[in-house]
Motif scaffolding. Structure first.
Motif, short mmCIF file in Angstrom:
data_model
loop_
_atom_site.label_atom_id
_atom_site.label_comp_id
_atom_site.label_asym_id
_atom_site.label_seq_id
_atom_site.Cartn_x
_atom_site.Cartn_y
_atom_site.Cartn_z
N LEU A 258 41.97 30.59 34.79
CA LEU A 258 42.38 29.19 34.92
C LEU A 258 43.43 28.97 36.00
O LEU A 258 44.12 27.96 36.03
N THR A 259 43.55 29.91 36.92
CA THR A 259 44.53 29.84 38.00
C THR A 259 43.92 29.14 39.21
O THR A 259 42.73 29.28 39.47
N GLN A 260 44.74 28.43 39.95
CA GLN A 260 44.32 27.76 41.18
C GLN A 260 45.13 28.32 42.34
O GLN A 260 46.37 28.22 42.32
N VAL A 261 44.47 28.89 43.33
CA VAL A 261 45.14 29.40 44.52
C VAL A 261 44.69 28.51 45.69
O VAL A 261 43.49 28.40 45.97
N GLY A 262 45.63 27.88 46.36
CA GLY A 262 45.33 26.94 47.43
C GLY A 262 44.84 27.63 48.70
O GLY A 262 45.02 28.83 48.90
N ASP A 263 44.22 26.85 49.56
CA ASP A 263 43.67 27.34 50.83
C ASP A 263 44.74 28.06 51.65
O ASP A 263 45.91 27.67 51.66
N ARG A 264 44.33 29.12 52.33
CA ARG A 264 45.13 29.91 53.26
C ARG A 264 46.32 30.62 52.59
O ARG A 264 47.23 31.08 53.26
N ALA A 265 46.31 30.73 51.27
CA ALA A 265 47.39 31.46 50.59
C ALA A 265 47.31 32.94 50.93
O ALA A 265 46.22 33.49 51.15
N TRP A 266 48.47 33.57 51.00
CA TRP A 266 48.60 35.00 51.29
C TRP A 266 49.24 35.62 50.06
O TRP A 266 50.39 35.31 49.73
N ILE A 267 48.49 36.47 49.36
CA ILE A 267 48.99 37.11 48.14
C ILE A 267 49.09 38.60 48.41
O ILE A 267 48.09 39.25 48.73
N GLY A 268 50.29 39.15 48.28
CA GLY A 268 50.54 40.56 48.57
C GLY A 268 49.92 41.50 47.56
O GLY A 268 49.20 41.09 46.65
N SER A 269 50.21 42.78 47.70
CA SER A 269 49.68 43.82 46.82
C SER A 269 50.39 43.82 45.47
O SER A 269 51.56 43.47 45.38
N THR A 270 49.67 44.22 44.45
CA THR A 270 50.15 44.39 43.06
C THR A 270 50.85 43.15 42.52
O THR A 270 51.84 43.25 41.80
N CYS A 271 50.33 41.99 42.84
CA CYS A 271 50.86 40.74 42.31
C CYS A 271 50.06 40.33 41.08
O CYS A 271 48.90 40.69 40.93
N THR A 272 50.70 39.55 40.22
CA THR A 272 50.01 38.94 39.11
C THR A 272 50.23 37.44 39.20
O THR A 272 51.38 36.97 39.23
N ILE A 273 49.14 36.71 39.27
CA ILE A 273 49.20 35.25 39.22
C ILE A 273 48.80 34.89 37.79
O ILE A 273 47.63 35.05 37.40
N SER A 274 49.75 34.49 36.97
CA SER A 274 49.56 34.32 35.53
C SER A 274 48.56 33.22 35.19
O SER A 274 48.33 32.30 35.99
N THR A 275 48.02 33.30 34.00
CA THR A 275 47.03 32.35 33.51
C THR A 275 47.52 30.92 33.70
O THR A 275 48.63 30.57 33.30
N GLY A 276 46.69 30.13 34.34
CA GLY A 276 46.97 28.71 34.52
C GLY A 276 47.98 28.37 35.61
O GLY A 276 48.27 27.20 35.84
N ALA A 277 48.48 29.37 36.33
CA ALA A 277 49.46 29.10 37.39
C ALA A 277 48.78 28.46 38.60
O ALA A 277 47.56 28.57 38.76
#
Length: 190
Positions: A151-170
């Motif tokens: 249920l997570t939304q990541v916007g266009d052109r986002a840069w997510i590094g290594s070993t990250c957690t984007i929590s439920t619904g974030a």
């Protein structure tokens, strides 16, 4: 005879994609550096040659990690009429109910679960998990072993590094940078 595929960017990421693309395509590179070849594959021109090479090449993949530049080059190529295959490594698991855009790279042991949506031109590095009902926008990059929970939304052109957690619904806004090892938590009412 294999179809031709033009890879735009002969740097490290381009060479990684090449290893997998060569299984299905006859590849050549465009690169703005001084290289004449990369891993034995010719560099036949610069990014300024995208328009000129349409016709000889009908398929193109932008293999550059810079999200904004990758988007810009895909949009130029789209105007010419190129199509953009997805390069998905055989060790990745993609649910038959996931929704994938075009020009996507999904590398070793990545998982895209049921009803996850991955936007055009996005890169999922080794070990990335996109859990059910998550959405990763267009032209994003998610680095090694990061998890985008349900249920997570990541916007266009986002840069997510290594070993990250984007929590439920974030929600991660467009153009955001999430540093290595970060946890992005859902904001809840108090």
């Amino acid at each position: 005879m294999k179809e031709k595929l033009l890879l735009v960017g002969a740097g490290g990421f381009g060479r990684v994609v090449l290893e997998h693309a060569q299984k299905e395509y006859d590849c050549a590179f465009l690169d703005d550096g001084e290289k004449t070849s990369a891993d034995g594959v010719p560099v036949i021109g610069k990014t300024s040659d995208i328009e000129k090479l349409f016709g000889e090449y009908k398929k193109l993949m932008v293999t550059i990690g810079n999200n904004a530049l990758r988007e810009k080059l895909y949009k130029r190529a789209e105007k010419c009429g190129y199509t953009f295959p997805n390069i998905i490594v055989s060790s990745a698991y993609i649910s038959p109910y996931a929704k994938l855009g075009s020009g996507i790279v999904i590398l070793n042991n990545a998982v895209v679960q049921n009803n996850a949506k991955i936007g055009d031109g996005t890169i999922l590095n080794p070990g990335v998990e996109a859990h059910h009902d998550s959405m990763i926008g267009k032209y994003c990059i998610v680095y090694t072993n990061s998890v985008v929970r349900s249920l997570t939304q990541v916007g266009d052109r986002a840069w997510i590094g290594s070993t990250c957690t984007i929590s439920t619904g974030a929600e991660v806004p467009a153009d955001a940078v999430v540093e290595d090892g970060a946890v992005v938590k859902r904001v809840t009412d108090q």
